[in-house]
Each structure stands twice: as structure tokens, then as C-alpha cells.
Design an enzyme around this catalytic site. Structure first.
Site, PDB file in Angstrom:
ATOM      1  N   SER A 137       8.026  -4.464  -3.396  1.00  0.00           N
ATOM      2  CA  SER A 137       6.895  -3.579  -3.673  1.00  0.00           C
ATOM      3  C   SER A 137       5.541  -4.253  -3.501  1.00  0.00           C
ATOM      4  CB  SER A 137       7.021  -2.991  -5.075  1.00  0.00           C
ATOM      5  OG  SER A 137       7.171  -4.022  -6.031  1.00  0.00           O
TER       6      SER A 137
ATOM      7  N   HIS B 257      10.278   2.183  -1.992  1.00  0.00           N
ATOM      8  CA  HIS B 257       9.244   2.205  -0.940  1.00  0.00           C
ATOM      9  C   HIS B 257       9.781   2.457   0.466  1.00  0.00           C
ATOM     10  CE1 HIS B 257       6.303   0.877  -3.882  1.00  0.00           C
ATOM     11  NE2 HIS B 257       7.261   0.103  -4.344  1.00  0.00           N
TER      12      HIS B 257
ATOM     13  N   LYS C 274       6.600   8.580  -4.931  1.00  0.00           N
ATOM     14  CA  LYS C 274       5.936   7.825  -3.867  1.00  0.00           C
ATOM     15  C   LYS C 274       5.943   8.678  -2.589  1.00  0.00           C
ATOM     16  CE  LYS C 274       6.500   3.746  -6.526  1.00  0.00           C
ATOM     17  NZ  LYS C 274       7.404   2.762  -7.079  1.00  0.00           N
TER      18      LYS C 274
END
Ligand SMILES: *Cc1c(COP(=O)(O)O)cnc(C)c1O
Length: 384
Positions: free
Chosen positions: A178, A206, A238
Site C-alpha cells: 500500500s 489496491h 478504493k
């Protein structure tokens, strides 16, 4: 006075350039945002595809609120598991190419569920040194032996596995790290898990929605398929642009989590508005190749633009493009200088990253324009 030790610690953090403060955002999550009243272009969010404000998702949320109300009322096992939750789980499993999935209120809670459900006392968890804080906390909560191997060091991990006499072994890793944006060597990790009869738990916070065929994530990027020992966690606040997380795995693992995972059982189910919006978000992720193509063009523009300057990027093929500065105060000063120029890039400092590696964590989004990335490049060049 009971507050004095806290005041002293806070003052010490401030002196070390480690004091945190929050900025108040007076606009939705978009690159053009208003921060403490000042309009800036932000390179901070994890909204990698620009879906946080997608009109389709706003419409889905409105409609869900009208139909289902806003609260789920209880935990999933009592009476909080509404049809939109069930539908979202099916959509997520189908998109991730896994046989089953389970949704959680947040990624932090999903991680707290998985490792402790699969490893306990007498077992061992093998974790990458740069794993996300939620995975570190999960390993602590599991009460298993917590062995940390150097970042992406497959040989060191193999040696630890070889030596271990633990009953059950579990390998735990971020798929995309990250704070660095680089990828874990997942095929090698799965091979090791197979050789040592271990679980492989992958946190794809991610990569999900961004990497691989149709954005299905880092496993798809490596051409990897679902397997009984492979457990995937993905977050939905996200690239998916909403909130929450999911775990995708064999149905036996999912059933085990439903029956034993405390951070699943002892918490109120997410709002049905969130669940219904997620199903629409999965549709947009699956149909998001144009958004992803634009994002990858911006990533190349940034990387090409900084080549040969003082600002060294990490070895990252993802939307996370950190510039490692080193010193905490220097990183803060650079962030402040950019902010003065109307560009918001967060300075990330220890303990989020190792000591001496304070950095500006640039994140790109499909919602950015080439002009905005060019503005950031011009400012960084002027400040070197
Ligand atoms: C953001 C993040 C989480 C936590 O997810 P939330 O939904 O924000 O709680 C977990 N793991 C990694 C690697 C993350 O970046």
C-alpha cells in the site's frame, strides 16, 4: 494530571515531524477538491477509477435507500443479512472468479476475521515485513507465532517454512503493497504454500478493480485461479468507490468464517444502501477497461516525466507512485510546498512506513486529467 503524559507524547511526536492532523474536505472525493476552504488538485485518494462519484452509483444508492431504508438493523446472523447483501456477495464472487464470497463492513474487519479464523495457538503466520497494519493486527489477534520475512524475499520465506514445526501454516501478504505500489510474488508464494500445505491469504486492497483482465485484480494479473488454499481479500472503498470489503474463497472457508469470525459475527451488517451500491459498482468495474486504460496512461506520463529528475519513484506498476524523500521534516516541507502551489500530495511517515523512508504518496486516478498530472510534474521539477 491524567492528561500530562499524553500531552508530552504528542509534543514529542510534533518535534519529530510525526504529529498527524486532519484536513477537512469541503467537496466530494474528486481530484478537484476544496480543502480547509482552498481549492486544490488532490493526488491522495484510493478512488483509482474515479467511481466514488459515479452517477450510476449515486442513482443506485438513492434507489436502494428508497426501497430498503438505510439501516440493516442487526448483524448478518441475526436479521441484518438483507437481499442486497446476498446479491452483492454473488456479484463479487462471480467477478473475482471465486466460488463464494462474504462481505464485511470494512477491509480492516475482513482482515481481522481471516487470519485468526485459520490460524491460532500452535500455528504459524508467515508475513511480509511491509504488510498493511490491519494484517499485522490480525496476526497478533490470531495468537499464532508471527514470523516476518524481508519484503518479497521468497528464499527467506522458504527457509522459515522449512524450519517450522507449526501445526498449521499461513502465508499472509499484501498483493499490492500500500505504501510502495509494488507487487508480491504471488505465484511463488502459492507454490510455497502448496509445498508446505499452508494457507495463502492475499490482501488485494489496491489491485482489485485495477490490475489484471477486466480489473479482476492481482491474481488475474498473474493468471492465477481460485484454489482451496487460496483466500482473497479485496476492499470496496478504493477502486470500487464505495465502502466495505469482501473475502472470496472456497465455500467451506466462507462457511467457517460465518461460523467463527468474530469481526463478522459481532457487528451490525453494513447498510443495505452500501450493499446495493456495491452490486452496481461491480458492474462498473467489470466494464471499466476505458477507465483503466486512461489510468495506466497517466501512470506512464508520471513515471516518464520524473525520469532523470531528483525524484525517484518506486518500482511500481500501479496507481500508487510514491516518491521516497527519507527525512520526515523534508517530506513534510515538500508536501507543504506542493500544497502552496495548489497540489495536495500526502506525506507518509513512520510508523506507516519504515524509519528514514518518509515519502510523498502520489496516487493517480482515472478521474485525473493529463493536464493535472502535467501540473504535478511541473511543480515537482521546479522544487527539486
Ligand atoms: C485500506 C487497506 C485495508 C483496510 O481496508 P478498509 O476498507 O479501508 O478498512 C486493508 N489492507 C490494505 C492493504 C489496505 O490498503
Amino acid at each position: 494530571m491524567i492528561l500530562d503524559p499524553l500531552r508530552a507524547e504528542l509534543a514529542a511526536l510534533d518535534a519529530d515531524g510525526l504529529k498527524r492532523r486532519r484536513r477537512v474536505i469541503d467537496s466530494p472525493c474528486t481530484p478537484e477538491c476544496v480543502v480547509d476552504g482552498k481549492p486544490v488538485v488532490a493526488f491522495c485518494s484510493n478512488d483509482y477509477l474515479g467511481l466514488a462519484n459515479a452517477p450510476e452509483l449515486i442513482a443506485a444508492a438513492r434507489e436502494a435507500a428508497m426501497h430498503w431504508g438505510v439501516g440493516s438493523g442487526a448483524s448478518h446472523l441475526v436479521c441484518g443479512h438483507l437481499r442486497p447483501h446476498e446479491t452483492a456477495e454473488q456479484a463479487l464472487a462471480a467477478y473475482a472468479h471465486f466460488p463464494a464470497a462474504l462481505t464485511f463492513a470494512t477491509g480492516y474487519m475482513a482482515n481481522l476475521a481471516v487470519a485468526p479464523a485459520l490460524a491460532g495457538r500452535g500455528d504459524a503466520i508467515f508475513a511480509d515485513k511491509l504488510n498493511h497494519a490491519s494484517l499485522i493486527d490480525a496476526a497478533q489477534l490470531a495468537r499464532a507465532e508471527h514470523l516476518r520475512y524481508p519484503h518479497k524475499d521468497v528464499a527467506a520465506l522458504a527457509a522459515l517454512l522449512e524450519k517450522s514445526t507449526a501445526k498449521q501454516k499461513l502465508i499472509l501478504t499484501d498483493a499490492v503493497f500500500s505504501m510502495d505500489g509494488d507487487l508480491a510474488p504471488l505465484p511463488e508464494l502459492l507454490a510455497l504454500a502448496e509445498r508446505h500445505d499452508a494457507w495463502l491469504v492475499v490482501d488485494d486492497a489496491h489491485g482489485f478493480g485495477v490490475l489484471g483482465e477486466d480489473g479482476r485484480g492481482t491474481l488475474a494479473h498473474f493468471g492465477m485461479k481460485a484454489a482451496p488454499r487460496l483466500v482473497l481479500m479485496g476492499t470496496l472503498g478504493k477502486a470500487a468507490g464505495v465502502a466495505g470489503a469482501f473475502v472470496a474463497a472456497d465455500p467451506v472457508v466462507i462457511d467457517w468464517l460465518v461460523n467463527t469470525a468474530r469481526s463478522y459475527i459481532f457487528t451490525t451488517a453494513a447498510s443495505p444502501v452500501v450493499a446495493a451500491t456495491l452490486t452496481e459498482s461491480v458492474n462498473l468495474l467489470a466494464a471499466g477497461n476505458a477507465r483503466r486504460a486512461h489510468l495506466f496512461r497517466l501512470i506512464a506520463q508520471l513515471r516518464d516525466g520524473l525520469a532523470g529528475t531528483r525524484w525517484q519513484l518506486c518500482d511500481s506498476p500501479t496507481a500508487i507512485q510514491p516518491i521516497v524523500v527519507g527525512d520526515n521534516h523534508e517530506a513534510l516541507a515538500l508536501a507543504e510546498a506542493l500544497f502552496q502551489r495548489g497540489l495536495w500530495v500526502p506525506a507518509i511517515r513512520p510508523p506507516t512506513v519504515p524509519k528514514g523512508t518518509a515519502r510523498l504518496r502520489v496516487t493517480l486516478s482515472a478521474a485525473h486529467s493529463e493536464v493535472q498530472v502535467a501540473q504535478l510534474l511541473d511543480a515537482l521539477k521546479a522544487l527539486q
